[in-house]
Design an enzyme around this catalytic site. Sequence first.
Site, short mmCIF file in Angstrom:
data_model
loop_
_atom_site.label_atom_id
_atom_site.label_comp_id
_atom_site.label_asym_id
_atom_site.label_seq_id
_atom_site.Cartn_x
_atom_site.Cartn_y
_atom_site.Cartn_z
N GLU A 102 0.82 -1.21 0.00
CA GLU A 102 0.00 0.00 0.00
C GLU A 102 0.86 1.26 0.00
O GLU A 102 1.94 1.29 0.58
CB GLU A 102 -0.93 0.00 1.22
CG GLU A 102 -1.96 -1.12 1.15
CD GLU A 102 -2.89 -1.19 2.36
OE1 GLU A 102 -4.00 -1.71 2.20
OE2 GLU A 102 -2.49 -0.74 3.46
N SER A 209 12.05 6.74 7.61
CA SER A 209 11.73 6.46 9.01
C SER A 209 12.18 5.05 9.38
O SER A 209 12.03 4.11 8.59
CB SER A 209 10.22 6.59 9.24
OG SER A 209 9.88 6.24 10.57
N ASN A 233 8.52 6.25 20.43
CA ASN A 233 7.32 5.69 21.08
C ASN A 233 7.46 5.27 22.53
O ASN A 233 6.51 4.73 23.11
CB ASN A 233 6.79 4.50 20.27
CG ASN A 233 6.65 4.83 18.80
OD1 ASN A 233 6.10 5.86 18.46
ND2 ASN A 233 7.19 3.98 17.94
N CYS A 350 -1.33 6.30 10.30
CA CYS A 350 -0.13 5.68 10.85
C CYS A 350 -0.48 4.39 11.59
O CYS A 350 -1.35 4.37 12.45
CB CYS A 350 0.55 6.66 11.80
SG CYS A 350 2.01 6.00 12.61
#
Length: 377
Positions: A102, A209, A233, A350
Amino acid sequence: MSAPHDPPRPEPRPDLRSLPLDRLERLVAALGERPFRARQLHRWLQQKGAASLDELTDVPRALRAALAEATTLTTLERATEQRSVDGTIKWTWRTHDGKLVESVYMPEPDRRTLCVSSQVGCAVGCTFCLTGTMGLARNLTPGEIVEQVHRANRRIVELGEGQGPRPLTNLVFMGMGEPLANYRSLKVALDLLLSEDGPNFSHRHVTVSTSGLVPMIRKLGEETPVKLAISLNATTDAQRDALMPINRRYPLAQLLEACRSFPIRNGRRITFEYVLLGGVNDSLEDAVRLARLVRGIPTKVNLIPYNANPGLPYRAPAPERVVEFQETLAARNLTAVVRKNRGGDISAACGQLAAEGGPGDPRRPAPPPLTRLPAAG
């Protein structure tokens, strides 16, 4: 009596779209053609994004026939197209072997950005990311990476949302997969995308990233001029071990040291992406620790409120907590931006990309039960 041997397998034919200019020069020389034909091919394939050899109208028919015999040409079939109410478009592409990947197009008044995939699935296994539930099927080739860009450019023009051969202005390698785990293909793809005779993207508008492959962060900084984003995170190793298994191999100290040694060009900054998980990593103590962790690194923090995924055991943070987290960082002189949720209604935000192995796929295993994360130290 000796056992019969299998006949040797023929060498796979090279993919034209994956070949940098020097490889094209060797190829056309082997076919008895003059060197200028290589640059001609390169422009057709990488600047104009030709979908077939038939489009190469100023290339002699005999050379096109020879190329058709000696090589292949990567093409991606558009399997689905979904448009969000906010203008975001998600494309699912089918590869030559039936795999699905995708890409996500995010138009804004001052830019047109494509989120590019680098692998079919992902082996990193971040527990809050739907792509991580797929496992890794295979790496994408350089041609499959750049073809996402070519197909998106063409489709944007068809939809009347851009002009010229390259309406896209920005690329972010934040789609399916860990880009640095497919470094060889990524490096070739970046060289092609930055090429003056290709799409000619500015390195200032291309961001890669990573979840934290420390040796490859160093390699990326040494070999390419593109910008770096770190999917962070968490603010302690205990937290990050639970959320992102890669941290057990490359803990925070190693990751941040790699960031400190990453070459920063022309006043640019490293982007630290921080997915805010309600009740997990969104405390104000986390915000204070985050500011302390990145001290001394030219930094921009992207705060990403968690996008809900059916079957994954997390929830979005309270809106007021997002504001408090951002204000805590700003009070410590950090630039912190809350990323807009783009394409959430079409599972394009995301952590939501999963062309195969998504919530409706019966092959997808049930998620493990959520256990409480170790207390932050």
